[in-house]
Design a protein around this motif. Structure first.
Motif, short mmCIF file in Angstrom:
data_model
loop_
_atom_site.label_atom_id
_atom_site.label_comp_id
_atom_site.label_asym_id
_atom_site.label_seq_id
_atom_site.Cartn_x
_atom_site.Cartn_y
_atom_site.Cartn_z
N LEU A 48 8.68 16.96 13.75
CA LEU A 48 7.88 15.83 14.19
C LEU A 48 8.75 14.61 14.53
CD1 LEU A 48 4.85 16.09 11.72
CD2 LEU A 48 4.99 16.87 14.09
N THR A 49 9.83 14.42 13.77
CA THR A 49 10.74 13.31 14.07
C THR A 49 11.38 13.51 15.44
OG1 THR A 49 11.19 13.04 11.72
CG2 THR A 49 12.74 12.01 13.23
N SER A 50 11.73 14.73 15.75
CA SER A 50 12.28 15.03 17.08
C SER A 50 11.27 14.70 18.16
CB SER A 50 12.66 16.51 17.19
OG SER A 50 13.65 16.81 16.27
N PHE A 53 11.20 10.90 18.84
CA PHE A 53 12.29 10.38 19.66
C PHE A 53 12.23 10.91 21.09
CE2 PHE A 53 13.78 9.16 15.50
CZ PHE A 53 14.17 7.85 15.77
N GLU A 54 11.71 12.10 21.25
CA GLU A 54 11.50 12.63 22.60
C GLU A 54 10.48 11.75 23.35
OE1 GLU A 54 10.73 16.84 22.67
OE2 GLU A 54 9.60 16.61 24.53
N LYS A 55 9.43 11.38 22.64
CA LYS A 55 8.39 10.52 23.24
C LYS A 55 8.96 9.14 23.56
CE LYS A 55 3.73 10.46 23.48
NZ LYS A 55 2.93 11.59 23.80
N ILE A 56 9.80 8.62 22.67
CA ILE A 56 10.40 7.30 22.92
C ILE A 56 11.28 7.35 24.17
CG2 ILE A 56 12.12 5.66 22.01
CD1 ILE A 56 10.88 6.26 19.23
N LEU A 74 7.11 1.78 17.95
CA LEU A 74 7.75 3.02 17.53
C LEU A 74 6.94 3.74 16.45
CD1 LEU A 74 11.46 3.59 17.01
CD2 LEU A 74 9.96 4.09 15.13
N PHE A 75 6.50 3.00 15.44
CA PHE A 75 5.76 3.65 14.36
C PHE A 75 4.33 3.99 14.77
CE2 PHE A 75 9.37 2.22 11.88
CZ PHE A 75 9.62 3.39 11.18
N ARG A 79 2.96 7.58 14.08
CA ARG A 79 1.65 7.79 13.46
C ARG A 79 0.79 8.73 14.32
NH1 ARG A 79 -2.48 2.97 13.46
NH2 ARG A 79 -2.36 3.57 15.62
N ASN A 80 0.80 8.52 15.63
CA ASN A 80 0.00 9.37 16.52
C ASN A 80 0.48 10.82 16.50
OD1 ASN A 80 -1.57 7.18 17.21
ND2 ASN A 80 -0.42 6.74 19.08
#
Length: 183
Positions: A48-50, A53-56, A74-75, A79-80
């Motif tokens: 999920l962390t990956s 950052f992919e979304k960012i 970012l958060f 959260r989403n």
């Protein structure tokens, strides 16, 4: 003239890449901790962390400072993604092999694994008494290290309300931990 434009484009992409690298270095651990507080599984947390950052990287060009501070943006993405993860799990109530892999893959003495698993289960049980909103706020505060003001902005409640919710939640959690006798 075209060369100058091309150089400017090159500089912009270098700048953006540098900014994204800094964002990753500064926020990776906090995003990871926030997600771990929510899902309690290292493999799922890494995945999920990956995704965060992919979304960012995909949406970085759409970020607007005037709408919200960067951390809030970012958060909110984090959260989403966690919310989507839980929604998808409801559809597929499968047995989590990730949790089993985590227990098996550690190179520790079996007794340590059992003690750690029992303690984690007790802590998870204590966290499970919390309502979803309380658990979310605890994850933002202690997992993501966000300030009450940032949490308030993200959840669209007052800063003092966040403080009150956290105070009551920690008091409730403390009672539960003492009742369970968690070490």
């Amino acid at each position: 003239m075209q060369e100058l434009t091309a150089l400017n484009q090159l500089d912009k992409s270098d700048t953006q890449e540098h900014e994204l690298t800094q964002i990753f270095q500064v926020y990776y651990k906090r995003v990871y901790n926030y997600i771990y507080y929510r899902v309690n599984c290292h493999y799922t947390t890494e995945d999920l962390t990956s995704q965060v950052f992919e979304k960012i990287i995909q949406k970085y060009h759409t970020y607007n400072k005037s709408r919200a501070p960067f951390e809030v943006w970012l958060f909110t993405i984090a959260r989403n993604i966690v919310t989507d993860h839980f929604r998808s799990r409801r559809k597929y109530q499968l047995f989590s092999f990730d949790a089993v892999k985590e227990l098996i893959s550690k190179e520790k003495v079996p007794e340590e694994v059992v003690v750690k698993a029992e303690t984690n289960d007790e802590l998870l049980r204590a966290l499970n008494i919390l309502e979803a909103r309380e658990r979310h706020i605890v994850a933002l505060k202690f997992g993501a290290n966000l300030k009450n003001k940032e949490i308030a902005e993200m959840l669209r409640i007052s800063e003092s309300n966040v403080g009150v919710i956290l105070f009551r939640t920690m008091k409730r959690l403390k009672k539960e931990v003492e009742r369970e006798g968690i070490r």
